[in-house]
Motif scaffolding. Structure first.
Motif, PDB file in Angstrom:
ATOM      1  N   UNK A  78     -25.041  89.881 -26.690  1.00  6.13           N
ATOM      2  CA  UNK A  78     -24.381  90.651 -27.737  1.00  6.13           C
ATOM      3  C   UNK A  78     -25.075  90.370 -29.075  1.00  6.13           C
ATOM      4  N   UNK A  79     -26.397  90.488 -29.051  1.00 10.85           N
ATOM      5  CA  UNK A  79     -27.165  90.281 -30.274  1.00 10.85           C
ATOM      6  C   UNK A  79     -27.520  88.829 -30.516  1.00 10.85           C
ATOM      7  N   UNK A  80     -28.055  88.570 -31.705  1.00  7.16           N
ATOM      8  CA  UNK A  80     -28.493  87.235 -32.087  1.00  7.16           C
ATOM      9  C   UNK A  80     -27.332  86.356 -32.530  1.00  7.16           C
ATOM     10  N   UNK A  81     -26.506  86.831 -33.439  1.00  2.00           N
ATOM     11  CA  UNK A  81     -25.557  85.985 -34.158  1.00  2.00           C
ATOM     12  C   UNK A  81     -24.380  85.534 -33.294  1.00  2.00           C
ATOM     13  N   UNK A  82     -23.970  84.279 -33.508  1.00  2.00           N
ATOM     14  CA  UNK A  82     -22.817  83.721 -32.808  1.00  2.00           C
ATOM     15  C   UNK A  82     -21.584  84.590 -33.053  1.00  2.00           C
ATOM     16  N   UNK A  83     -20.893  84.934 -31.968  1.00  2.00           N
ATOM     17  CA  UNK A  83     -19.635  85.684 -32.031  1.00  2.00           C
ATOM     18  C   UNK A  83     -18.653  85.039 -31.061  1.00  2.00           C
ATOM     19  N   UNK A  84     -17.409  84.863 -31.473  1.00  2.00           N
ATOM     20  CA  UNK A  84     -16.427  84.205 -30.603  1.00  2.00           C
ATOM     21  C   UNK A  84     -16.279  84.923 -29.261  1.00  2.00           C
ATOM     22  N   UNK A  85     -16.405  84.156 -28.195  1.00  2.00           N
ATOM     23  CA  UNK A  85     -16.166  84.685 -26.867  1.00  2.00           C
ATOM     24  C   UNK A  85     -17.263  85.578 -26.317  1.00  2.00           C
ATOM     25  N   UNK A  86     -18.405  85.660 -27.003  1.00  2.00           N
ATOM     26  CA  UNK A  86     -19.487  86.526 -26.544  1.00  2.00           C
ATOM     27  C   UNK A  86     -20.779  85.728 -26.391  1.00  2.00           C
ATOM     28  N   UNK A  87     -21.602  86.164 -25.446  1.00  2.00           N
ATOM     29  CA  UNK A  87     -22.878  85.499 -25.201  1.00  2.00           C
ATOM     30  C   UNK A  87     -23.913  86.037 -26.187  1.00  2.00           C
ATOM     31  N   UNK A  88     -24.446  85.154 -27.029  1.00  2.00           N
ATOM     32  CA  UNK A  88     -25.455  85.549 -28.009  1.00  2.00           C
ATOM     33  C   UNK A  88     -26.640  84.594 -27.934  1.00  2.00           C
ATOM     34  N   UNK A  89     -27.764  85.027 -28.491  1.00  2.00           N
ATOM     35  CA  UNK A  89     -28.977  84.199 -28.464  1.00  2.00           C
ATOM     36  C   UNK A  89     -28.786  82.951 -29.324  1.00  2.00           C
ATOM     37  N   UNK A  90     -28.209  83.115 -30.487  1.00  2.00           N
ATOM     38  CA  UNK A  90     -27.994  81.959 -31.359  1.00  2.00           C
ATOM     39  C   UNK A  90     -27.105  80.920 -30.685  1.00  2.00           C
ATOM     40  N   UNK A  91     -26.075  81.367 -29.995  1.00  2.00           N
ATOM     41  CA  UNK A  91     -25.195  80.442 -29.284  1.00  2.00           C
ATOM     42  C   UNK A  91     -25.965  79.639 -28.246  1.00  2.00           C
ATOM     43  N   UNK A  92     -26.794  80.320 -27.449  1.00  2.00           N
ATOM     44  CA  UNK A  92     -27.555  79.628 -26.406  1.00  2.00           C
ATOM     45  C   UNK A  92     -28.561  78.661 -27.010  1.00  2.00           C
ATOM     46  N   UNK A  93     -29.197  79.054 -28.119  1.00  2.00           N
ATOM     47  CA  UNK A  93     -30.157  78.161 -28.771  1.00  2.00           C
ATOM     48  C   UNK A  93     -29.458  76.930 -29.342  1.00  2.00           C
ATOM     49  N   UNK A  94     -28.330  77.134 -29.999  1.00  2.00           N
ATOM     50  CA  UNK A  94     -27.628  76.002 -30.592  1.00  2.00           C
ATOM     51  C   UNK A  94     -27.093  75.049 -29.523  1.00  2.00           C
ATOM     52  N   UNK A  95     -26.704  75.601 -28.389  1.00  2.00           N
ATOM     53  CA  UNK A  95     -26.196  74.758 -27.308  1.00  2.00           C
ATOM     54  C   UNK A  95     -27.266  73.770 -26.845  1.00  2.00           C
ATOM     55  N   UNK A  96     -28.490  74.246 -26.630  1.00  2.00           N
ATOM     56  CA  UNK A  96     -29.523  73.347 -26.116  1.00  2.00           C
ATOM     57  C   UNK A  96     -30.077  72.436 -27.200  1.00  2.00           C
ATOM     58  N   UNK A  97     -30.154  72.905 -28.436  1.00  2.00           N
ATOM     59  CA  UNK A  97     -30.618  72.036 -29.525  1.00  2.00           C
ATOM     60  C   UNK A  97     -29.651  70.879 -29.710  1.00  2.00           C
ATOM     61  N   UNK A  98     -28.359  71.155 -29.642  1.00  2.00           N
ATOM     62  CA  UNK A  98     -27.378  70.079 -29.798  1.00  2.00           C
ATOM     63  C   UNK A  98     -27.369  69.151 -28.588  1.00  2.00           C
ATOM     64  N   UNK A  99     -27.683  69.680 -27.425  1.00  2.00           N
ATOM     65  CA  UNK A  99     -27.834  68.811 -26.250  1.00  2.00           C
ATOM     66  C   UNK A  99     -29.024  67.879 -26.427  1.00  2.00           C
ATOM     67  N   UNK A 100     -30.128  68.421 -26.939  1.00  2.00           N
ATOM     68  CA  UNK A 100     -31.312  67.586 -27.180  1.00  2.00           C
ATOM     69  C   UNK A 100     -31.003  66.501 -28.208  1.00  2.00           C
ATOM     70  N   UNK A 101     -30.187  66.836 -29.197  1.00  2.00           N
ATOM     71  CA  UNK A 101     -29.832  65.869 -30.238  1.00  2.00           C
ATOM     72  C   UNK A 101     -28.730  64.917 -29.782  1.00  2.00           C
ATOM     73  N   UNK A 102     -28.384  65.025 -28.487  1.00  2.00           N
ATOM     74  CA  UNK A 102     -27.381  64.147 -27.880  1.00  2.00           C
ATOM     75  C   UNK A 102     -26.012  64.320 -28.548  1.00  2.00           C
ATOM     76  N   UNK A 103     -25.652  65.605 -28.729  1.00  2.00           N
ATOM     77  CA  UNK A 103     -24.327  65.974 -29.243  1.00  2.00           C
ATOM     78  C   UNK A 103     -23.975  65.219 -30.528  1.00  2.00           C
ATOM     79  N   UNK A 104     -24.674  65.493 -31.610  1.00  6.67           N
ATOM     80  CA  UNK A 104     -24.439  64.788 -32.880  1.00  6.67           C
ATOM     81  C   UNK A 104     -23.049  65.077 -33.428  1.00  6.67           C
ATOM     82  N   UNK A 105     -22.586  64.213 -34.331  1.00 10.99           N
ATOM     83  CA  UNK A 105     -21.252  64.377 -34.918  1.00 10.99           C
ATOM     84  C   UNK A 105     -21.155  65.701 -35.667  1.00 10.99           C
ATOM     85  N   UNK A 106     -22.228  66.100 -36.320  1.00 13.49           N
ATOM     86  CA  UNK A 106     -22.249  67.371 -37.054  1.00 13.49           C
ATOM     87  C   UNK A 106     -23.067  68.390 -36.269  1.00 13.49           C
TER      88      UNK A 106
END
Length: 249
Positions: free
Chosen positions: A16-44
């Motif tokens: 559903x496009x690039x930008x994060x949208x609640x309840x929808x699959x977006x590219x930004x959401x998928x990118x942020x998910x793996x970046x935060x996994x790489x960062x070992x789920x930081x506090x922020x």
């Protein structure tokens, strides 16, 4: 925190496009998910900033993003690590360490979009997600004659879909070309500019299609630009044919 710039490609069919949208699959959401996994789920939560938004069904060959990591790691290791975690419809071709002053959106000078149009009467099921389709007869020469009228700085209000949030509708188009691939069943349009409004490229292509069909005069683009009226530019080409090709800094 070190900052990284990445060039990513994605098949926009199931997003559903690039930008994060609640309840929808977006590219930004998928990118942020793996970046935060790489960062070992930081506090922020780490945000991934793209050079701009792409809409539902729109693809990217060279979307540019940046993100900060809480530790210093070799850029190629970042690329390999993220690639191993991303879904198959997103790929990372390059990652490099950049200055913290770099911003994927605000540092960009120009963007290039490519629009692929299938012009065969036969609707190829294997192209349905990756080209627009136009089965009516088109006069290629008329479209080639009209497309340079897009060049220059203009107010693009007639070419902005309802709901755009830009502060100004003035943009500069530095390149506008049409490529003849009719021997392969396609016509391709490319546009480079300082930025583009919501659905602007698809509306620009739609106007050219009307010119090619003969339902709009060849010299109508300057009138449309002066009108500043979205109702004057009627047709919006399908999202499936549009690609963010590259971003220049």
């Amino acid at each position: 925190m070190p900052r990284y710039r990445a060039i990513i490609s994605y098949d926009g069919t199931n997003f559903f496009g690039w930008q994060v949208q609640p309840g929808k699959r977006t590219v930004q959401y998928e990118m942020e998910k793996v970046v935060n996994q790489m960062a070992k789920n930081p506090a922020e939560h780490i945000r991934v900033q793209g050079s701009g938004r792409t809409d539902t069904g729109v693809h990217a060959l060279g979307q540019v993003v940046h993100f900060d990591l809480p530790f210093d790691i070799e850029a190629e290791s970042v690329r390999k690590g993220l690639s191993s975690m991303l879904p198959f419809d997103i790929g990372i071709s390059q990652v490099e360490r950049v200055s913290t002053t770099f911003h994927a959106q605000y540092s960009a000078h120009t963007k290039t979009y490519r629009y692929r149009l299938s012009v065969t009467e036969f609707r190829d099921p294997f192209k349905r997600n990756y080209t627009g389709h136009w089965y009516r007869r088109l006069d290629y020469d008329k479209m080639a004659l009209a497309i340079p009228d897009y060049l220059g700085e203009h107010d693009w209000l007639s070419f902005a879909a309802a709901g755009f949030q830009a502060k100004t509708t003035v943009r500069t188009v530095t390149r506008a070309v049409i490529e003849d691939h009719r021997d392969e069943g396609e016509i391709v349009f490319e546009f480079t500019g300082t930025g583009f409004l919501y659905n602007q490229i698809r509306i620009m292509v739609g106007v050219l299609l009307e010119i090619g069909m003969g339902t709009r005069p060849v010299d109508d683009i300057p009138r449309l630009l002066a009108a500043k009226d979205r109702q004057q530019a009627r047709l919006t080409a399908p999202a499936s044919g549009l690609y963010l090709k590259s971003v220049d800094y």
